[in-house]
Each structure stands twice: as C-alpha cells, then as structure tokens.
Design a protein around this motif. Sequence first.
Motif, PDB file in Angstrom:
ATOM      1  N   TYR B  17      92.207 -26.846-178.998  1.00 27.68           N
ATOM      2  CA  TYR B  17      90.990 -26.312-178.411  1.00 27.68           C
ATOM      3  C   TYR B  17      90.250 -27.321-177.545  1.00 27.68           C
ATOM      4  N   ILE B  18      90.525 -28.630-177.796  1.00 25.18           N
ATOM      5  CA  ILE B  18      89.736 -29.631-177.072  1.00 25.18           C
ATOM      6  C   ILE B  18      90.114 -29.709-175.591  1.00 25.18           C
ATOM      7  N   ILE B  21      88.212 -27.080-173.920  1.00 21.99           N
ATOM      8  CA  ILE B  21      86.791 -27.405-173.726  1.00 21.99           C
ATOM      9  C   ILE B  21      86.629 -28.292-172.506  1.00 21.99           C
ATOM     10  N   GLY B  24      87.159 -26.384-169.359  1.00 25.78           N
ATOM     11  CA  GLY B  24      86.008 -25.515-169.157  1.00 25.78           C
ATOM     12  C   GLY B  24      84.807 -26.283-168.649  1.00 25.78           C
ATOM     13  N   MET B  25      84.599 -27.464-169.221  1.00 28.12           N
ATOM     14  CA  MET B  25      83.456 -28.271-168.787  1.00 28.12           C
ATOM     15  C   MET B  25      83.641 -28.770-167.368  1.00 28.12           C
ATOM     16  N   THR B  28      82.229 -25.865-165.323  1.00 31.67           N
ATOM     17  CA  THR B  28      80.766 -25.734-165.358  1.00 31.67           C
ATOM     18  C   THR B  28      80.088 -26.944-164.728  1.00 31.67           C
ATOM     19  N   LEU B  29      80.608 -28.154-165.025  1.00 31.40           N
ATOM     20  CA  LEU B  29      79.965 -29.334-164.445  1.00 31.40           C
ATOM     21  C   LEU B  29      80.184 -29.386-162.940  1.00 31.40           C
ATOM     22  N   HIS B  31      80.184 -26.785-160.943  1.00 36.61           N
ATOM     23  CA  HIS B  31      79.108 -25.956-160.410  1.00 36.61           C
ATOM     24  C   HIS B  31      77.783 -26.692-160.489  1.00 36.61           C
ATOM     25  N   PHE B  32      77.548 -27.336-161.659  1.00 39.58           N
ATOM     26  CA  PHE B  32      76.279 -28.022-161.893  1.00 39.58           C
ATOM     27  C   PHE B  32      76.035 -29.076-160.817  1.00 39.58           C
ATOM     28  N   ILE B  35      75.392 -27.750-157.264  1.00 41.43           N
ATOM     29  CA  ILE B  35      74.047 -27.198-157.066  1.00 41.43           C
ATOM     30  C   ILE B  35      73.021 -28.321-157.058  1.00 41.43           C
ATOM     31  N   VAL B  36      73.161 -29.268-158.014  1.00 41.85           N
ATOM     32  CA  VAL B  36      72.152 -30.318-158.146  1.00 41.85           C
ATOM     33  C   VAL B  36      72.152 -31.230-156.928  1.00 41.85           C
ATOM     34  N   LYS B  40      75.806 -27.039-152.348  1.00 43.56           N
ATOM     35  CA  LYS B  40      76.013 -25.598-152.329  1.00 43.56           C
ATOM     36  C   LYS B  40      74.663 -24.948-152.556  1.00 43.56           C
ATOM     37  N   VAL B  42      72.805 -21.184-153.058  1.00 43.15           N
ATOM     38  CA  VAL B  42      73.024 -19.755-153.234  1.00 43.15           C
ATOM     39  C   VAL B  42      71.711 -19.006-153.180  1.00 43.15           C
ATOM     40  N   THR B  43      70.722 -19.510-153.912  1.00 39.03           N
ATOM     41  CA  THR B  43      69.465 -18.776-154.058  1.00 39.03           C
ATOM     42  C   THR B  43      68.494 -19.131-152.943  1.00 39.03           C
TER      43      THR B  43
END
Lengths: 359, 176
Positions: B17-18, B21, B24-25, B28-29, B31-32, B35-36, B40, B42-43
């Motif tokens: 499972y690791i 993870i 997956g991270m 997500t990171l 994207h993070f 944006i930061v 990129k 979007v809003t």
Amino acid sequence: MDWHIIIAASVKIVVFVFLVTLPLVAMSVWAERRVSAAIQDRVGPNRVGPAGLLQAVADGIKFLLKEDFTPDHVRKGYFWLAPALVMVPALMTSAVLPFGSSLFGEKMVIADLDVGPLFVFAVASLSVYGIVLAGWASNSKYPFLGGVRSTSQMISYEISLGLSVVPLIMIYGELNLSSIVQYQAENGWALLPLWGEGLSVKGFLLTIPVLISFIVFMTSMFAETNRLPFDLPECETELVAGYHTEYSSMKFALFFLGEYAAMIIGSGLAVTLFLGGWSLPFGWLTPESADAAVPWWHGLIHIGTFFAKVIALILFFIVIRWTLPRFRYDQLMRLGWVFFFEIALFNVVLTALLMWWLA
Amino acid sequence: MAIVVKRPKLKWWEQLYIPGIISGMRVTLGHFFKIVSGRKKVTMQYPEEKWDESLPEHYRGAPALVKDEQDRERCVACQLCEFICPPRAITIKPEEIPSDDKWAKVEKRPKAFDIDMIRCIYCGLCEEVCPEQAIYLRKDYAITGTSRAEMVHDKKKLYEIGGVRVGLVNKWNELK
C-alpha cells in the motif's frame, strides 16, 4: 509549596496550550482548507485578512453566534458533557510533550513526568468516552451507529498504537519524553541515526524496526483521530454526520476542534518519539544534558524547531487526507486486527532480537 | 447477464500500500505546487477579476430600453413585452404624447416602465417580440439590491442601462 514552580507551570500552560496549541488548531483548519483547495485546483478561503489567515477568527465568531440548539429527545447531561470530553483529553496530553529544551533555566515541558508515553495513551484514550457519550446521549439512530463505529475503531487502533511505541521505549530504555529527546539529540533521531552513537551498525539496523513502528504509529494515529483514510464515523450517505449529527454551534465546534487538537498532539508525540523532538539534526546546539542550562536563543531555536516539525507533520496529515480514498469498514477492522496488531507484536520481538544480538 | 469483475492480482510490494500512497501523493502534490507557484490558474477571483470582455455577443443580461439617434425613446408603449413576459416582470403605464410634442405622430409612449429584476428570467422574449426594437438584453448581470423596491428597474434606470442604439427602425424619421 514553592510558588516559583506554580507560577512557571501556569505560564507554560497558558502560553503552550492556550496561546500556541489552540491557535495552531485554528490555523490547521485554515491550512486544511487552503491545501485541499490547492490540491483540487481551487483557491480556498482567501478573503478574511491577508491570504485568508483570519478565516479561523471568522469561523470562531460564527460558531459562537450560532444558536446552540439542544434537541428535546437527548439526555441533556451527557449530551453537554460529551464535546468537552473530546476536547479536554486532547489538550491535556500536551502536558507531557517537551516543546523545547529550556528557556531562562526553565524546562520547556509543562509536566516532566517519568511515564510520558503512558500518560499520553491513558489520557488520550479518554476521548473515546466523549464519542460514546455523544453517540448514546443523542438518542437517535445515526449518531448511535456513528458512535459505535468510531468507538470500535478507536479501541482497535489504540492497541497497535501502544504496541508500536514499545520498540522505541526498548531502544531508549526510558519513559521520560524529555530524556528521550535529549538522547535523540545526542545520538541521532530514531529515524535518522547519522551522528553520535547512532552512527554505527547497531544504529542503522535498529532503524528497521523503528521505521515499521513509525508506519504503524502514523497509520494508527490517522485512525485514532478519525481522519480521512479512516473517517468511517462520519459518513454522509450512511450515517449523516455520525456521532455529532445532533450537535450544533460551539458544541459541534468542540468536536471539530478536538479532532484537530488530537491531530496536533499526535503529531507532537510522533515528532518527539521518532523525529528528535526539539533537537536540530547532526547534534547542532545540543545541550550538555537534559537538565543543563542553555543560552536563551538556543532555547528559542529549539522551540521553533519543534513547532516547525509539528507543522510539517500536520501538512503531511492534510496531504494524506486529500490523497487517499477511504477504507471500507471491514477493511479497516481487518487492517487493525489482522495486520497492524501482528506487525506491531512481531516488531517488538524483532527489536528485542536485534538489541540482544547487537548488545 | 452478470459480469464477473476480474480483480487484478497485486504484487507483494503493491499489497504493502505504501508505493500506492507515494504515487498518489505525487499526483496531489503536483497539483498543489502547480497552484501554489502560480504556474496553473483555474479559478477567477470574481469581484476583482471579471469575465466581462469575453462575454459572448448573444449574452442575455439585464433588459433595458434604448433611445434612437435623435434622442427619441423608441418604446411606443404597445405592451407586447408586458403580455409575453413569462414571469410577468414588466409593468407598463402608457400615456399619450401631447400634440405639441416634436414626436406627436408617434402618439404613444410609456409613462412608467418597470421591470422587476427579481422576477426577470432573462429569457429575451421581450427583445424578440418588440416591433420597435426598443428593448434589448444588455450584458449587465450583477443586478443587486438590498430591498425589493431597489430591484425594480424604473424607466430612468432602464434608459441609463440601455443608452442609445442606432439603426434599423426608421419609420418615425422626419423624412418618411
């Protein structure tokens, strides 16, 4: 009674618990929202104050001004007691966490107990009662089922949480958290033994059980704090909001903040046990002994280091939450009882064998 | 027919499972940090940043009355828009144009022309039905007010939004 001790302890309690931990709870809610927004390509709350930093204040005011509604069908005494029982143990455990070496000759820990981890587990497990009472006193089916779920989950993972710490206690030979941190400052962090006595075959081999412990500990911590891969107690489609369905206003906020407080204290404990607490890497600025006086600016750096590590770990908690899908309930129980319990037990034996072989 | 979903056989390290993870991270990171760091976007930060210049030509915003190039109000108070308006947002009080007026031959004009913007559904039927091309849907979309009365656009307000529109309807010109 020595007035000096009482005054010093009260100052430490007020500053560490009420001026640092509680704002940290509020700020971690803000961080949660901003980080989750960034992960999902959104912006998040950015209107109140610079970069939305005062959002927590606005939320607090909102919670205080909302109607505090107690439904007719609840058992009032327990209903009112439950939120406090979630929040208070989480904050009480902060008493034994050493958040710095010492400042102006005063040890930077509220209560320098010789049974640190045991105290943490004893008190932290009290918060289960808060959830049981909330679920039962609400006197309606969804909170009840949510409470039952949450209770069984927390009780199951408490076992592996406790067992995962045993190897570390065996390695340190010590239950006083301040001495544990001092040992790590001198001989390398449990997960990073690159200086002092840690820089040896024994130190490197012992990182294997420590790493296993760390994984089990962190995962159990997620389950204990009801955070996302294991947030079974709250479940829109099945249980509405779980055990806090009937709560509103500040009582709900106490559940909400209690969860975050538990997360912060859990991070603090993980930092203290595995990542060297307040100590800097490679033995920089390490005091002579646990009781030695250190210059005040060393003390400040140590406090800063501790909180930097805690905040980094909180961010890790947040990123994990927005990365992983949740477990099914039987998977959760299986993971807790069939895997982690055995792994933690095996890990204790492995550590004992390694220490015996390398002694 | 029942479909048997074949479950993938996981390798032993996948079962840990690791690695899952970590990958997956990474997503997500990724994207993070995108944006930061501002790489990129979007809003749109609405009240500060607006989309107004890219509104399409056919955008249906607030309905408004227009005047023609000779400063004559085009509306002749025929009340067709009032009748067709599905939510009945439009209320017109017609009046006769006095004979000494320059545009006396038009005969009718609205004395009062109210559009209740709480009712308006921006369907554009008023614009479509108007024989004089006097009512148009403009690009104003942020119609706000703190009371119901404030949300009713009267004649003055409607001409303020509408302004002057040139062309097409020439039948009231002097020459004709």
